[in-house]
Design a protein around this motif. Structure first.
Motif, PDB file in Angstrom:
ATOM      1  N   ALA A 137      -4.658   6.120   0.081  1.00 50.59           N
ATOM      2  CA  ALA A 137      -4.476   4.858   0.820  1.00 50.59           C
ATOM      3  C   ALA A 137      -5.678   3.921   0.722  1.00 50.59           C
ATOM      4  O   ALA A 137      -5.884   3.079   1.588  1.00 50.59           O
ATOM      5  N   SER A 138      -6.454   4.059  -0.349  1.00 53.15           N
ATOM      6  CA  SER A 138      -7.601   3.159  -0.531  1.00 53.15           C
ATOM      7  C   SER A 138      -7.212   1.878  -1.265  1.00 53.15           C
ATOM      8  O   SER A 138      -7.982   0.920  -1.298  1.00 53.15           O
ATOM      9  N   GLY A 139      -6.027   1.871  -1.875  1.00 55.83           N
ATOM     10  CA  GLY A 139      -5.574   0.687  -2.597  1.00 55.83           C
ATOM     11  C   GLY A 139      -5.552   0.856  -4.101  1.00 55.83           C
ATOM     12  O   GLY A 139      -5.446  -0.123  -4.843  1.00 55.83           O
ATOM     13  N   LYS A 140      -5.607   2.089  -4.564  1.00 54.71           N
ATOM     14  CA  LYS A 140      -5.618   2.359  -6.003  1.00 54.71           C
ATOM     15  C   LYS A 140      -4.343   1.865  -6.680  1.00 54.71           C
ATOM     16  O   LYS A 140      -4.399   1.333  -7.795  1.00 54.71           O
ATOM     17  N   SER A 141      -3.212   2.020  -6.007  1.00 55.79           N
ATOM     18  CA  SER A 141      -1.936   1.585  -6.590  1.00 55.79           C
ATOM     19  C   SER A 141      -1.909   0.077  -6.812  1.00 55.79           C
ATOM     20  O   SER A 141      -1.324  -0.405  -7.790  1.00 55.79           O
ATOM     21  N   THR A 142      -2.548  -0.667  -5.919  1.00 54.68           N
ATOM     22  CA  THR A 142      -2.624  -2.122  -6.083  1.00 54.68           C
ATOM     23  C   THR A 142      -3.432  -2.472  -7.325  1.00 54.68           C
ATOM     24  O   THR A 142      -3.059  -3.362  -8.102  1.00 54.68           O
ATOM     25  N   VAL A 143      -4.532  -1.766  -7.533  1.00 50.58           N
ATOM     26  CA  VAL A 143      -5.358  -1.988  -8.722  1.00 50.58           C
ATOM     27  C   VAL A 143      -4.570  -1.649  -9.983  1.00 50.58           C
ATOM     28  O   VAL A 143      -4.643  -2.368 -10.986  1.00 50.58           O
ATOM     29  N   VAL A 144      -3.798  -0.577  -9.938  1.00 43.31           N
ATOM     30  CA  VAL A 144      -2.970  -0.187 -11.082  1.00 43.31           C
ATOM     31  C   VAL A 144      -2.015  -1.316 -11.456  1.00 43.31           C
ATOM     32  O   VAL A 144      -1.866  -1.667 -12.637  1.00 43.31           O
ATOM     33  N   ASN A 178     -11.902  -2.380  -1.654  1.00 44.30           N
ATOM     34  CA  ASN A 178     -10.638  -2.930  -1.166  1.00 44.30           C
ATOM     35  C   ASN A 178     -10.622  -3.038   0.357  1.00 44.30           C
ATOM     36  O   ASN A 178      -9.585  -2.878   0.989  1.00 44.30           O
ATOM     37  N   SER A 179     -11.771  -3.313   0.944  1.00 43.96           N
ATOM     38  CA  SER A 179     -11.842  -3.473   2.399  1.00 43.96           C
ATOM     39  C   SER A 179     -11.465  -4.885   2.831  1.00 43.96           C
ATOM     40  O   SER A 179     -11.234  -5.133   4.014  1.00 43.96           O
ATOM     41  N   GLY A 180     -11.421  -5.812   1.875  1.00 39.43           N
ATOM     42  CA  GLY A 180     -11.144  -7.207   2.205  1.00 39.43           C
ATOM     43  C   GLY A 180      -9.724  -7.621   1.871  1.00 39.43           C
ATOM     44  O   GLY A 180      -8.784  -6.825   1.931  1.00 39.43           O
ATOM     45  N   SER A 181      -9.579  -8.869   1.457  1.00 42.45           N
ATOM     46  CA  SER A 181      -8.259  -9.437   1.169  1.00 42.45           C
ATOM     47  C   SER A 181      -7.797  -9.063  -0.238  1.00 42.45           C
ATOM     48  O   SER A 181      -8.584  -8.603  -1.072  1.00 42.45           O
ATOM     49  N   LEU A 182      -6.512  -9.302  -0.493  1.00 44.91           N
ATOM     50  CA  LEU A 182      -5.959  -9.068  -1.825  1.00 44.91           C
ATOM     51  C   LEU A 182      -6.629  -9.987  -2.841  1.00 44.91           C
ATOM     52  O   LEU A 182      -6.908  -9.573  -3.975  1.00 44.91           O
ATOM     53  N   LEU A 183      -6.907 -11.218  -2.438  1.00 44.84           N
ATOM     54  CA  LEU A 183      -7.569 -12.166  -3.334  1.00 44.84           C
ATOM     55  C   LEU A 183      -8.941 -11.647  -3.751  1.00 44.84           C
ATOM     56  O   LEU A 183      -9.320 -11.744  -4.929  1.00 44.84           O
ATOM     57  N   ALA A 184      -9.670 -11.081  -2.800  1.00 44.78           N
ATOM     58  CA  ALA A 184     -10.996 -10.535  -3.111  1.00 44.78           C
ATOM     59  C   ALA A 184     -10.884  -9.376  -4.097  1.00 44.78           C
ATOM     60  O   ALA A 184     -11.706  -9.238  -5.015  1.00 44.78           O
ATOM     61  N   LEU A 185      -9.856  -8.548  -3.926  1.00 44.74           N
ATOM     62  CA  LEU A 185      -9.648  -7.428  -4.845  1.00 44.74           C
ATOM     63  C   LEU A 185      -9.267  -7.938  -6.227  1.00 44.74           C
ATOM     64  O   LEU A 185      -9.747  -7.417  -7.244  1.00 44.74           O
ATOM     65  N   GLU A 186      -8.418  -8.949  -6.285  1.00 41.43           N
ATOM     66  CA  GLU A 186      -8.012  -9.524  -7.572  1.00 41.43           C
ATOM     67  C   GLU A 186      -9.219 -10.062  -8.334  1.00 41.43           C
ATOM     68  O   GLU A 186      -9.313  -9.908  -9.560  1.00 41.43           O
ATOM     69  N   CYS A 210     -12.527   1.823   0.316  1.00 41.61           N
ATOM     70  CA  CYS A 210     -12.254   0.923   1.435  1.00 41.61           C
ATOM     71  C   CYS A 210     -12.879   1.518   2.686  1.00 41.61           C
ATOM     72  O   CYS A 210     -13.367   2.656   2.676  1.00 41.61           O
ATOM     73  N   ASP A 211     -12.863   0.754   3.756  1.00 38.00           N
ATOM     74  CA  ASP A 211     -13.388   1.224   5.032  1.00 38.00           C
ATOM     75  C   ASP A 211     -12.550   2.400   5.530  1.00 38.00           C
ATOM     76  O   ASP A 211     -11.324   2.399   5.396  1.00 38.00           O
ATOM     77  N   ARG A 212     -13.189   3.413   6.103  1.00 38.67           N
ATOM     78  CA  ARG A 212     -12.478   4.629   6.526  1.00 38.67           C
ATOM     79  C   ARG A 212     -11.396   4.328   7.562  1.00 38.67           C
ATOM     80  O   ARG A 212     -10.293   4.872   7.487  1.00 38.67           O
ATOM     81  N   ASP A 213     -11.680   3.463   8.524  1.00 41.93           N
ATOM     82  CA  ASP A 213     -10.675   3.131   9.540  1.00 41.93           C
ATOM     83  C   ASP A 213      -9.463   2.451   8.909  1.00 41.93           C
ATOM     84  O   ASP A 213      -8.319   2.702   9.308  1.00 41.93           O
ATOM     85  N   GLN A 214      -9.719   1.588   7.919  1.00 43.85           N
ATOM     86  CA  GLN A 214      -8.611   0.957   7.201  1.00 43.85           C
ATOM     87  C   GLN A 214      -7.784   2.004   6.470  1.00 43.85           C
ATOM     88  O   GLN A 214      -6.550   1.943   6.458  1.00 43.85           O
ATOM     89  N   GLN A 215      -8.471   2.953   5.865  1.00 42.47           N
ATOM     90  CA  GLN A 215      -7.798   4.014   5.125  1.00 42.47           C
ATOM     91  C   GLN A 215      -6.874   4.813   6.043  1.00 42.47           C
ATOM     92  O   GLN A 215      -5.718   5.091   5.693  1.00 42.47           O
ATOM     93  N   ILE A 216      -7.369   5.139   7.228  1.00 46.01           N
ATOM     94  CA  ILE A 216      -6.566   5.895   8.198  1.00 46.01           C
ATOM     95  C   ILE A 216      -5.354   5.078   8.638  1.00 46.01           C
ATOM     96  O   ILE A 216      -4.217   5.577   8.645  1.00 46.01           O
TER      97      ILE A 216
END
Length: 232
Positions: free
Chosen positions: A12-19, A179-187, A136-142
């Motif tokens: 749940a860190s956002g790896k699938s989004t990066v893929v 991936n602690s921020g927005s989707l735009l930041a990740l992009e 990503c931030d641990r709380d976000q991950q949870i």
């Protein structure tokens, strides 16, 4: 020449989004999770062993593995998780290597190995030119895991803690995406990563061409020198 990128991260860190972002750039993705589901389809060797060792309680009404029930068993018991890994990992690694090699032979320039346990098992690191970790931030991950998988907070923590801490993975990787921020930041981070990957591939191409030229010179030069020497 192919550049093989080992991509990993926490659950749940956002790896699938990066893929998905890398797929849009025409990178080939070899997905360990998808392969893991295929190797335990009913009738496969791994499926039969899992049912034999864990019992019919992990089989759903459709005769497929009940992944939710199996998850409850293994994430609460380290020995059972290792037992499951011993059954499935050899098959997953075999098909990951097969698909990666096939992509290399097809001349695909960028190949992404999407492997959640890349650093934990270390069995596919030898294939990777570079490694990338999504954190990503641990709380976000949870929170993401609780919402996505409909788990309790305790169950989410069990699954997160079953993996290597993200900080340790980040320290071992060539590149880190936050991936602690927005989707735009990740992009934006993925775009920057892509530019760097292209530079690495171009640099390696130059090295390969230089190496090829040297080898060609040696192969041609030695017989030529011998031929000249015999006529002196």
């Amino acid at each position: 020449m192919s550049l093989v990128i080992g991509l990993t991260g926490g659950i749940a860190s956002g790896k699938s989004t990066v893929v998905e972002l890398l797929k849009k750039k025409n990178a080939v993705v070899v997905d360990a999770d998808w392969i893991a589901r295929q190797v335990v389809e009913p009738g496969t060797f791994a499926y039969k062993r899992i049912v034999r060792e864990f019992g019919t309680q992990v089989v759903g009404a459709d005769r497929k593995l009940d992944r939710t029930q199996l998850g409850r068993l293994i994430f609460g018991d380290e020995s059972k998780r290792r037992q499951l890994n011993r059954i499935t990992h050899p098959w997953i690694i075999f098909y990951m290597i097969r698909d990666c090699v096939m992509s290399v032979l097809m001349g695909r320039p960028f190949i992404v190995l999407d492997v959640p346990l890349l650093f934990e098992t270390r069995r596919l690191l030898w294939l990777c030119t570079v490694t990338v970790v999504v954190v990503c931030d641990r709380d976000q991950q949870i929170d993401r895991l609780v919402r996505r998988n409909h788990l309790s907070r305790e169950e989410a923590l069990q699954r997160i803690d079953s993996q290597m801490p993200l900080q340790e993975k980040a320290a071992m990787a060539h590149f880190v995406l936050d991936n602690s921020g927005s989707l735009l930041a990740l992009e934006e981070q993925v775009e920057n990563l892509w530019q760097q990957l292209q530079c690495i591939r171009k640099q390696r191409l130059r090295y390969y061409k230089l190496f090829g030229t040297i080898c060609f010179g040696i192969l041609v030069g030695i017989p030529l020198c011998r031929s000249i020497a015999t006529h002196l």
